[in-house]
Write a protein that holds these residues in place. Structure first.
Motif, PDB file in Angstrom:
ATOM      1  N   LYS A   2       0.823  -1.183   0.000  1.00 19.47           N
ATOM      2  CA  LYS A   2       0.000   0.000   0.000  1.00 19.47           C
ATOM      3  C   LYS A   2       0.872   1.253   0.000  1.00 19.47           C
ATOM      4  N   GLY A 117      -9.525  -0.349  -5.107  1.00 19.01           N
ATOM      5  CA  GLY A 117      -8.173  -0.519  -4.590  1.00 19.01           C
ATOM      6  C   GLY A 117      -7.254   0.618  -4.975  1.00 19.01           C
ATOM      7  N   ALA A 396     -10.083  -4.530  -1.048  1.00 21.92           N
ATOM      8  CA  ALA A 396      -9.317  -5.768  -0.881  1.00 21.92           C
ATOM      9  C   ALA A 396      -9.293  -6.601  -2.147  1.00 21.92           C
ATOM     10  N   TRP A 397     -10.285  -6.387  -3.043  1.00 20.90           N
ATOM     11  CA  TRP A 397     -10.307  -7.229  -4.233  1.00 20.90           C
ATOM     12  C   TRP A 397      -9.042  -7.056  -5.079  1.00 20.90           C
ATOM     13  N   SER A 399      -5.984  -6.691  -4.116  1.00 18.08           N
ATOM     14  CA  SER A 399      -4.908  -7.556  -3.611  1.00 18.08           C
ATOM     15  C   SER A 399      -5.260  -9.026  -3.796  1.00 18.08           C
ATOM     16  N   ILE A 400      -6.540  -9.372  -3.701  1.00 20.20           N
ATOM     17  CA  ILE A 400      -6.965 -10.748  -3.960  1.00 20.20           C
ATOM     18  C   ILE A 400      -6.697 -11.116  -5.407  1.00 20.20           C
ATOM     19  N   GLY A 403      -2.927 -10.998  -6.125  1.00 20.92           N
ATOM     20  CA  GLY A 403      -2.292 -12.096  -5.401  1.00 20.92           C
ATOM     21  C   GLY A 403      -2.618 -13.462  -5.966  1.00 20.92           C
ATOM     22  N   LYS A 430      -7.314 -16.814   2.597  1.00 17.53           N
ATOM     23  CA  LYS A 430      -6.549 -15.699   2.028  1.00 17.53           C
ATOM     24  C   LYS A 430      -7.459 -14.504   1.730  1.00 17.53           C
ATOM     25  N   MET A 431      -8.663 -14.794   1.240  1.00 19.07           N
ATOM     26  CA  MET A 431      -9.599 -13.704   0.967  1.00 19.07           C
ATOM     27  C   MET A 431     -10.006 -12.995   2.257  1.00 19.07           C
ATOM     28  N   GLU A 433      -8.358 -12.768   4.978  1.00 20.98           N
ATOM     29  CA  GLU A 433      -7.208 -11.983   5.469  1.00 20.98           C
ATOM     30  C   GLU A 433      -7.139 -10.643   4.743  1.00 20.98           C
ATOM     31  N   ALA A 434      -7.381 -10.678   3.429  1.00 19.16           N
ATOM     32  CA  ALA A 434      -7.373  -9.435   2.662  1.00 19.16           C
ATOM     33  C   ALA A 434      -8.522  -8.527   3.064  1.00 19.16           C
ATOM     34  N   SER A 437      -7.717  -6.655   6.293  1.00 14.23           N
ATOM     35  CA  SER A 437      -6.584  -5.723   6.325  1.00 14.23           C
ATOM     36  C   SER A 437      -6.997  -4.311   5.911  1.00 14.23           C
TER      37      SER A 437
END
Length: 437
Positions: A2, A117, A396-397, A399-400, A403, A430-431, A433-434, A437
């Motif tokens: 970020k 994002g 968050a999408w 980074s998902i 990633g 993992k989703m 967690e994103a 955050s």
């Protein structure tokens, strides 16, 4: 990574800060910057633009060159430098530009899933006033308008809207006596038959990294990517209905259709290229892939229908995709950049991009006129009318997506490293967690 502001270094610490920044750059992560806002608003100089490279990019380049020529004719002291960047690696390149304004472009093309994002990262300029004052935007369709809007503010101009449908080889279907499939189950059966009787072909070209080609299988089976409650998202990719859709999609990988050794790493462009080059009987492709297919070996030997759903007559929900053009917050040519954005995303250019690439216009009047002239858009318009889906409207999408959470899930399954339950569970973790955050 970020974008975060660094406090000004004290004189005694500046050397150490410089060493740290050099180390970060060498490690492949662009350093954060103390301020990525614009420095002035120059009315001359060079505007730098990053656009996406398509499977067959030449027609797009011609349209862009015309729009740029019209712009520079009005601005004699301005030059425009266009670069075409790979879609698959856009996330790293654009994030680095946000973090290093000195090397950043003035304008970027970006996917509509990236809007939230990029806004959170502070990379895109708020152009709400300019957008509202632009007469053409009165005809922007509501879905496209939402794709550039975050918390009521506008961060770009919609360039095109895109949905996917089922491309199929009319000559192969005729030769084998195959009817057009009416359900997703029939799509799988048809793919296997094509592969069995024409082993030099993939039945249905699929890709382990083709997230937006896989999503209709999840949605058609009642699954979702995530749930939203009180503005917060949690993963739903491991719910039973979603797992059913994942099994349906990943079952298409193998010697009976599209071997994992060849197809596990494919993204959407790879599957379209396989079809366009005559190596597949079917493919899930977008309206924006039309020109690439027309330019390929199957010209005159294919047709398109909406991707069917679970029951005859159903249309599988498609991802409501599309791209936008945005001005970077760091641009030192804001006024010129907004004007160039209007030239690149205006009605005239969108009409020409439709003719050149098959990109569906975001202006309702331009799209209606395009549909009259080019009947090939009918299955895509039917898909839009049947109801589309979108990814979670969360920062968050980005980074998902970057990633590779979902492609990793699909690839773990088709490679045999994990079963559906374990891979979906890991992806959900993992989703979540994103989202936290």
């Amino acid at each position: 990574m970020k974008v975060r502001a660094l406090s000004a270094a004290r004189p005694a610490a500046r050397v150490m800060a410089a060493v740290l920044l050099s180390a970060l750059a060498a490690a492949g992560c662009a350093p954060s910057t103390s301020d990525n806002s614009a420095k002035g608003d120059a009315k001359s100089g060079t505007l730098r633009v990053w656009l996406f490279r398509e499977v067959d990019n030449a027609p797009k380049e011609k349209v862009v060159d015309r729009a740029v020529a019209a712009f520079t004719a009005r601005h004699q002291d301005v030059k425009v430098d266009i670069s075409y960047i790979p879609v698959d690696t856009r996330a790293q390149k654009i994030k680095a530009a946000f973090n290093d304004p000195s090397s950043a472009p003035d304008l970027i093309e970006y996917g509509n899933t990236d809007t939230a994002g990029y806004v959170e990262d502070g990379g895109l300029a708020d152009i709400s006033k300019e957008f509202a004052a632009w007469p053409e935007t009165a005809d922007t369709d509501p879905t496209a308008r939402r794709s550039v809007t975050v918390d009521g503010k506008v961060y770009g101009a919609p360039l095109f809207v895109g949905v996917r449908a089922l491309y199929y080889r009319t000559d192969v279907f005729r030769e084998l006596g195959i009817e057009v499939p009416r359900t997703l189950a029939e799509v799988a059966e048809t793919a296997k038959r094509i592969r069995a009787e024409r082993p030099e072909l993939y039945g249905l070209a699929v890709g382990g990294a083709y997230t937006y080609g896989a999503m209709p299988f999840i949605w058609a089976n009642g699954g979702e990517l995530a749930r939203e409650k009180d503005g917060r998202y949690t993963a739903a990719i491991d719910d039973p209905a979603a797992r059913t859709g994942i099994r349906a999609y990943t079952s298409l990988f193998g010697d009976h259709n599209c071997p994992a050794s060849a197809c596990a790493q494919w993204g959407g462009n790879d599957t379209v290229q396989a079809f366009a080059s005559g190596k597949a009987g079917m493919a899930i492709g977008g309206d924006f892939n039309h020109q690439a297919v027309e330019s390929g070996a199957v010209k005159g030997r294919y047709a398109v229908v909406p991707l069917p759903g679970r029951r005859p007559g159903d249309i599988a929900p498609a991802f409501a995709g599309g791209n936008n053009i945005g001005v970077l917050k760091s641009s030192g040519h804001r006024t010129l950049a907004v004007e160039l954005m209007k030239s690149l995303a205006g009605k005239e250019t969108q009409a020409e991009l439709f003719d050149a690439m098959g990109f569906l216009p975001t202006f309702t009047d331009v799209r209606a006129e395009a549909a009259k002239r080019r009947p090939f858009v009918a299955p895509f318009v039917k898909t839009l009318d049947a109801g589309t889906k979108f990814v979670p409207a969360s920062p968050a999408w980005a980074s998902i997506d970057s990633g590779l959470v979902l492609p990793t899930m699909f690839q773990e399954i088709v490679s045999g490293r994990k079963d559906v339950d374990d891979a979906a569970g890991a992806a959900a973790d993992k989703m979540d967690e994103a989202f936290r955050s």
